[in-house]
Design a protein around this motif. Structure first.
Motif, short mmCIF file in Angstrom:
data_model
loop_
_atom_site.label_atom_id
_atom_site.label_comp_id
_atom_site.label_asym_id
_atom_site.label_seq_id
_atom_site.Cartn_x
_atom_site.Cartn_y
_atom_site.Cartn_z
N GLU A 1 0.76 -1.19 -0.18
CA GLU A 1 0.08 0.06 -0.03
C GLU A 1 0.85 1.37 0.02
O GLU A 1 0.43 2.37 -0.26
CB GLU A 1 -1.03 0.03 1.23
CG GLU A 1 -0.19 0.16 2.55
CD GLU A 1 -1.35 0.09 3.64
OE1 GLU A 1 -1.32 -0.55 4.73
OE2 GLU A 1 -2.22 0.91 3.58
N TYR A 2 2.08 1.16 0.31
CA TYR A 2 2.91 2.28 0.39
C TYR A 2 3.64 2.51 -1.11
O TYR A 2 4.52 3.44 -1.08
CB TYR A 2 3.94 2.44 1.49
CG TYR A 2 3.15 2.29 2.91
CD1 TYR A 2 3.61 1.19 3.92
CD2 TYR A 2 2.38 3.16 3.23
CE1 TYR A 2 3.01 1.32 4.84
CE2 TYR A 2 1.48 3.43 4.39
CZ TYR A 2 1.97 2.22 5.60
OH TYR A 2 1.41 2.20 6.57
N ASP B 1 -6.27 -3.28 -4.40
CA ASP B 1 -7.09 -3.55 -3.01
C ASP B 1 -6.12 -3.79 -1.98
O ASP B 1 -5.31 -4.70 -2.00
CB ASP B 1 -7.81 -5.12 -3.38
CG ASP B 1 -8.72 -5.12 -1.95
OD1 ASP B 1 -8.29 -4.64 -0.79
OD2 ASP B 1 -9.55 -5.88 -2.27
N ASN B 2 -5.50 -2.72 -1.10
CA ASN B 2 -4.65 -2.77 -0.43
C ASN B 2 -4.64 -3.76 0.66
O ASN B 2 -3.83 -4.26 1.54
CB ASN B 2 -4.16 -1.08 0.29
CG ASN B 2 -3.46 -0.51 -0.68
OD1 ASN B 2 -3.03 -0.97 -1.73
ND2 ASN B 2 -3.66 0.91 -0.86
N ASP C 1 7.40 1.27 -7.49
CA ASP C 1 8.53 2.61 -7.41
C ASP C 1 8.96 2.36 -6.10
O ASP C 1 8.54 2.83 -5.02
CB ASP C 1 7.70 3.78 -7.90
CG ASP C 1 8.40 4.86 -7.61
OD1 ASP C 1 7.94 6.11 -7.75
OD2 ASP C 1 9.69 5.02 -7.59
N LEU C 2 10.35 2.12 -6.16
CA LEU C 2 11.08 1.97 -4.97
C LEU C 2 11.66 3.17 -4.54
O LEU C 2 12.17 3.30 -3.28
CB LEU C 2 12.11 0.87 -5.11
CG LEU C 2 11.61 -0.47 -5.53
CD1 LEU C 2 12.85 -1.48 -5.55
CD2 LEU C 2 10.60 -1.13 -4.52
N SER C 3 11.49 4.25 -5.13
CA SER C 3 12.23 5.60 -4.76
C SER C 3 11.63 6.30 -3.93
O SER C 3 12.07 7.14 -3.01
CB SER C 3 12.79 6.31 -6.22
OG SER C 3 11.40 6.75 -6.86
N GLY D 1 5.50 5.59 0.45
CA GLY D 1 4.56 6.33 1.63
C GLY D 1 3.28 6.23 1.17
O GLY D 1 2.92 6.13 0.06
N PRO D 2 2.38 7.14 2.08
CA PRO D 2 0.93 6.86 1.53
C PRO D 2 0.43 7.86 0.47
O PRO D 2 -0.55 7.64 -0.14
CB PRO D 2 0.05 7.20 2.69
CG PRO D 2 1.22 7.78 3.71
CD PRO D 2 2.43 7.03 3.37
N GLY D 3 1.43 8.79 0.37
CA GLY D 3 1.16 9.77 -0.78
C GLY D 3 2.08 9.57 -1.88
O GLY D 3 2.27 10.56 -3.02
N SER D 4 2.60 8.30 -2.13
CA SER D 4 3.33 7.92 -3.50
C SER D 4 2.73 8.08 -4.60
O SER D 4 1.75 7.38 -4.79
CB SER D 4 4.18 6.64 -3.31
OG SER D 4 4.91 6.61 -2.07
#
Length: 130
Positions: A30-31, A73-74, A99-101, A104-107
């Protein structure tokens, strides 16, 4: 270890539908913004779609707009790619990647370029043929 596993590929006739799944193990999906790419025989891997960590933002390659829908579906730690009105040119191995860079919740999604993503799954084959 971050691991993504794709499933749901198969053989389908032109005009048909498939739903691909990308399940995460070893981490909380989810992040991360998650993408789908595909690689057809003899061609380079190309970006198909991406979804932000919250699911509130998505983007698509022009070739699939209006036909494919990405969702997540997190709670199930899974991202989906619903593919409708399939064409022979959609035949490819489909991969998901994270995307590993930015975590967070706002990625949000970066550009749909291979270099922006990591933790690639093993791929699932989609064949569109009559």
């Amino acid at each position: 270890q971050l691991q993504l596993v794709e499933s749901g590929g198969g053989l389908v006739q032109p005009g048909g539908s498939l739903r691909l799944s990308c399940a995460a193990s070893g981490f909380t999906l989810e992040y991360y913004a998650i993408s789908w790419f595909r690689q057809a025989p003899g061609k380079e891997r190309e970006g198909v779609s991406c979804i932000s960590s919250s699911g509130g933002s998505t983007n698509y390659a022009d070739s699939v707009k209006g036909r494919f829908t990405i969702s997540r579906d997190n709670a199930k730690n899974t991202v989906y790619l619903q593919m409708n009105s399939l064409k022979s040119e959609d035949t490819a191995v489909y991969y998901c990647a994270a995307d590993l860079s930015v975590v967070g919740p706002g990625s949000t999604c970066p550009a749909l370029e291979e270099a922006e993503f990591g933790s690639w799954g093993q791929g699932t084959q989609v064949t569109v043929s009559s």
